[in-house]
Design a protein around this motif. Structure first.
Motif, mmCIF file in Angstrom:
data_model
loop_
_atom_site.group_PDB
_atom_site.id
_atom_site.type_symbol
_atom_site.label_atom_id
_atom_site.label_comp_id
_atom_site.label_asym_id
_atom_site.label_seq_id
_atom_site.Cartn_x
_atom_site.Cartn_y
_atom_site.Cartn_z
ATOM 1 N N MET A 1 0.835 -1.179 0.000
ATOM 2 C CA MET A 1 0.000 0.000 0.000
ATOM 3 C C MET A 1 0.881 1.243 0.000
ATOM 4 S SD MET A 1 -3.117 -0.633 2.580
ATOM 5 C CE MET A 1 -3.378 -2.293 3.144
ATOM 6 N N GLU B 1 -3.511 3.891 -1.839
ATOM 7 C CA GLU B 1 -3.733 3.126 -3.062
ATOM 8 C C GLU B 1 -2.922 1.840 -3.045
ATOM 9 O OE1 GLU B 1 -2.021 6.289 -5.414
ATOM 10 O OE2 GLU B 1 -3.982 6.788 -6.247
ATOM 11 N N ASP B 2 -3.473 0.808 -3.679
ATOM 12 C CA ASP B 2 -2.700 -0.413 -3.911
ATOM 13 C C ASP B 2 -3.058 -0.929 -5.301
ATOM 14 O OD1 ASP B 2 -5.092 -1.805 -3.689
ATOM 15 O OD2 ASP B 2 -4.615 -2.732 -1.777
ATOM 16 N N VAL B 3 -2.650 -2.120 -5.635
ATOM 17 C CA VAL B 3 -2.883 -2.647 -6.977
ATOM 18 C C VAL B 3 -4.365 -2.756 -7.323
ATOM 19 C CG1 VAL B 3 -0.686 -3.856 -7.137
ATOM 20 C CG2 VAL B 3 -2.675 -5.044 -6.205
ATOM 21 N N ASP B 4 -5.230 -2.874 -6.325
ATOM 22 C CA ASP B 4 -6.668 -2.978 -6.563
ATOM 23 C C ASP B 4 -7.356 -1.615 -6.615
ATOM 24 O OD1 ASP B 4 -6.592 -5.776 -6.659
ATOM 25 O OD2 ASP B 4 -6.713 -5.901 -4.468
ATOM 26 N N GLY B 5 -6.611 -0.545 -6.421
ATOM 27 C CA GLY B 5 -7.190 0.795 -6.461
ATOM 28 C C GLY B 5 -7.111 1.501 -5.124
ATOM 29 N N LYS C 1 -8.098 2.481 -1.463
ATOM 30 C CA LYS C 1 -8.707 1.835 -0.294
ATOM 31 C C LYS C 1 -9.264 2.861 0.690
ATOM 32 C CE LYS C 1 -7.645 -2.304 -1.497
ATOM 33 N NZ LYS C 1 -8.679 -3.090 -2.122
#
Length: 111
Positions: A1, A80-84, A86
């Motif tokens: 993250m 933000e992380d790889v899934d968008g 948070k």
């Protein structure tokens, strides 16, 4: 993250783009203030969009059953992380923090 601070010049376009590509998300809003402590204002519900209006200097969280306006924000952080995205943290000029948590809705069990 990765948590990063957005520059004010990015706010409007960042959240316009984010809202267009969000897909199905749920939102929960927490408010942290010295006078009231930590309060959950909105429990998980479908998110309609996030936006910043520079004309009125307001950040808006639009959900299915709730519209949350933050007047005169001074800082915005995104996690933000790889899934968008948070989490979005919006800080008002009086120091009040608005923690906007996002998640994908739970899938229904297969039959």
């Amino acid at each position: 993250m990765a948590i990063r601070k957005l520059e004010r010049s990015e706010w409007e376009s960042y959240f316009d783009q984010l809202s267009k590509k969000l897909g199905a998300k749920e939102v929960q809003i927490e408010i942290i203030n010295e006078d009231i402590g930590d309060q959950v204002e909105t429990w998980w519900q479908p998110l309609t969009g996030l936006s910043y209006d520079p004309k009125d200097d307001e950040f808006e969280v639009a959900a299915e059953r709730h519209d949350h306006l933050i007047h005169k924000p001074v800082e915005i952080y995104v996690d933000e992380d790889v899934d968008g995205v948070k989490t979005v943290e919006v800080i008002q000029e009086d120091g009040t923090k608005h923690i906007i948590k996002l998640r994908s809705p739970e899938a229904l069990p297969e039959k």
